[in-house]
Design a protein around this motif. Structure first.
Motif, mmCIF file in Angstrom:
data_model
loop_
_atom_site.group_PDB
_atom_site.id
_atom_site.type_symbol
_atom_site.label_atom_id
_atom_site.label_comp_id
_atom_site.label_asym_id
_atom_site.label_seq_id
_atom_site.Cartn_x
_atom_site.Cartn_y
_atom_site.Cartn_z
ATOM 1 N N UNK A 107 0.850 -1.207 0.000
ATOM 2 C CA UNK A 107 0.000 0.000 0.000
ATOM 3 C C UNK A 107 0.887 1.260 0.000
ATOM 4 N N UNK A 108 2.007 1.198 0.731
ATOM 5 C CA UNK A 108 2.967 2.327 0.700
ATOM 6 C C UNK A 108 3.453 2.554 -0.735
ATOM 7 N N UNK A 109 3.746 1.438 -1.399
ATOM 8 C CA UNK A 109 4.236 1.542 -2.780
ATOM 9 C C UNK A 109 3.156 2.127 -3.695
ATOM 10 N N UNK A 110 1.908 1.675 -3.479
ATOM 11 C CA UNK A 110 0.805 2.181 -4.308
ATOM 12 C C UNK A 110 0.643 3.696 -4.121
ATOM 13 N N UNK A 111 0.755 4.143 -2.871
ATOM 14 C CA UNK A 111 0.625 5.581 -2.602
ATOM 15 C C UNK A 111 1.746 6.345 -3.319
ATOM 16 N N UNK A 112 2.948 5.793 -3.218
ATOM 17 C CA UNK A 112 4.093 6.436 -3.875
ATOM 18 C C UNK A 112 3.850 6.520 -5.394
ATOM 19 N N UNK A 113 3.414 5.406 -5.979
ATOM 20 C CA UNK A 113 3.162 5.390 -7.432
ATOM 21 C C UNK A 113 2.088 6.403 -7.824
ATOM 22 N N UNK A 114 1.050 6.509 -6.986
ATOM 23 C CA UNK A 114 -0.031 7.450 -7.319
ATOM 24 C C UNK A 114 0.467 8.895 -7.261
ATOM 25 N N UNK A 115 1.449 9.134 -6.389
ATOM 26 C CA UNK A 115 2.035 10.489 -6.341
ATOM 27 C C UNK A 115 2.803 10.768 -7.625
#
Ligand SMILES: C[S@@+](CC[C@H](N)C(=O)[O-])C[C@H]1O[C@@H](n2cnc3c(N)ncnc32)[C@H](O)[C@@H]1O
Length: 383
Positions: free
Chosen positions: A263-271
């Motif tokens: 989920x941390x990675x997903x947030x980073x990617x969405x940024x």
């Protein structure tokens, strides 16, 4: 000029529709390819805007080739000096189907020889490097003895948008995620949830579609290295693309996953993708409750809701929850006839169950795994 766009099997009609949407009616749609006529502005538009396509190629030559002499002669008809950027290494790939020429390595050798001959015709011409970093990629397609010489204008395949810096074990191609969303006919103001979102590909693609963010706005394309193409064509398309982006709206896009790290990675990617404020990511175990509360709430409010998911399944990820998750999603589609969206999977029980409650099926490949996309289109009108 003619362009040939390659697609994954099963996505040809979506790519055709995408081409029409950006203003170019295809002249031909065949197995895994769509053809378009146009100028260099069209080439730039296709690369920047197509969400579901693999690559865009420029057609260099076409003709019948039943033996290697025919093939060599056809290769000789191309002005390689014009097309090849100075000093760029050359790579030739080939695909042959139902044709007299069957050996792909021999096809590649023949075409490479013709190219090298053409480029070293004058004394002092340097022998081009072959097979290093492939900045000049030629694809020779031979179908029923008709050979088509194609020059790759995309470089990295178009699923590489540039935002997915971090991924989990079994990420979905961005092009496939976009296709799944399009097939669900999602209305952008309605809730969309992916309950096993991994690195966030489905929610991120949904947000980019809703905000009209062109997928290729920020990445590099091979045709940027072509010295005979004015960079203005791409700059103009990119500038126009930036003006077409909608401001963040009140979207209800949700991405859940059991794994806090992913989920941390997903947030980073969405940024990186510029859509972080459009998506609510949350750590959540699907086995905690017999349904997905956000979807249930939308259904109770008599609003539409869309569930799009690439759940864990045996061949790529081992988890005890696979059966539970599939049963739970199948039950949601059965309990809520207005729930739209779909699931890509190869779990046969799920495929049969959802077919019984009226979900459509489309054969799609997730990487090399043959799957079914089991989906129901939203019947609602408007965006
Ligand atoms: C096939 S991957 C999804 C990949 C994702 N579409 C992407 O592009 O990165 C399946 C995901 O399901 C998640 N998962 C497994 N069991 C789960 C559960 N019980 N609840 C929620 N998510 C779960 C895994 O952590 C994994 O990220």
């Amino acid at each position: 000029m003619e362009f040939l766009i390659t697609t994954a099997p099963g996505l040809e009609s979506l790519v055709k529709r995408e081409c029409e949407k950006i203003g170019h009616d295809p002249i031909e749609v065949t197995d895994r390819s769509v053809r378009i006529e146009g100028g260099l502005d069209t080439l730039a538009e296709l690369n920047v805007w197509l969400r579901c396509a693999n690559r865009v190629y420029l057609v260099l030559a076409e003709g019948f080739a039943t033996d290697f002499d025919d093939l060599f002669a056809l290769a000789e008809s191309v002005d390689w000096k014009k097309f090849r950027p100075k000093d760029s290494p050359i790579q030739v790939e080939s695909v042959t189907h139902k044709s007299s020429l069957t050996s792909e390595p021999a096809i590649q050798r023949t075409v490479k020889k013709a190219i090298v001959d053409a480029l070293t015709r004058k004394p002092g011409d340097l022998l081009p490097e072959v097979d290093e970093v492939p900045t000049f990629r030629i694809l020779v397609l031979i179908r029923e003895d008709k050979a088509t010489f194609l020059l790759d204008s995309s470089g990295d395949p178009l699923h590489k948008r540039g935002y997915r810096q971090e991924a989990g074990e079994a990420p979905l191609k961005e092009t496939l995620a976009a296709a799944m969303i399009y097939l669900s006919n999602w209305r952008y103001k309605e809730l969309l949830a992916d309950p096993a979102c991994g690195s966030g590909t489905i929610p991120i693609e949904a947000a980019m579609i809703a905000r009209n963010i062109a997928p290729g706005l920020r990445r590099h394309f091979a045709f940027e290295n072509w010295d005979w193409v004015d960079p203005k064509f791409l700059t103009d398309v990119r500038e126009a693309g930036k003006r077409k982006i909608f401001a963040p709206g009140n979207y209800q896009i949700h991405g859940y996953d059991i794994d806090a790290e992913i989920i941390e990675k997903a947030i980073y990617n969405s940024k990186v993708a510029g859509v972080a404020t459009d998506i609510a990511f949350e750590v959540r175990d699907m086995t905690d409750s017999p349904t997905i509360p956000a979807i249930e709430a939308a259904m109770n409010r008599k609003e539409g809701a869309t569930l799009v998911c690439n759940p864990p399944y045996g061949e790529r990820l081992e988890t005890e929850d696979i059966g539970f998750i599939h049963t739970m999603i199948a039950r949601m589609f059965s309990d809520h006839p207005t729930l739209s969206g779909g699931v890509i999977t190869n779990e046969s029980e799920f495929i049969q169950k959802t077919h019984r409650v009226g979900l459509e099926r489309r054969k799609l490949f997730n990487g090399s795994i043959e799957c079914q996309y089991c989906y129901r289109k939203s019947q609602r009108k408007g965006k």
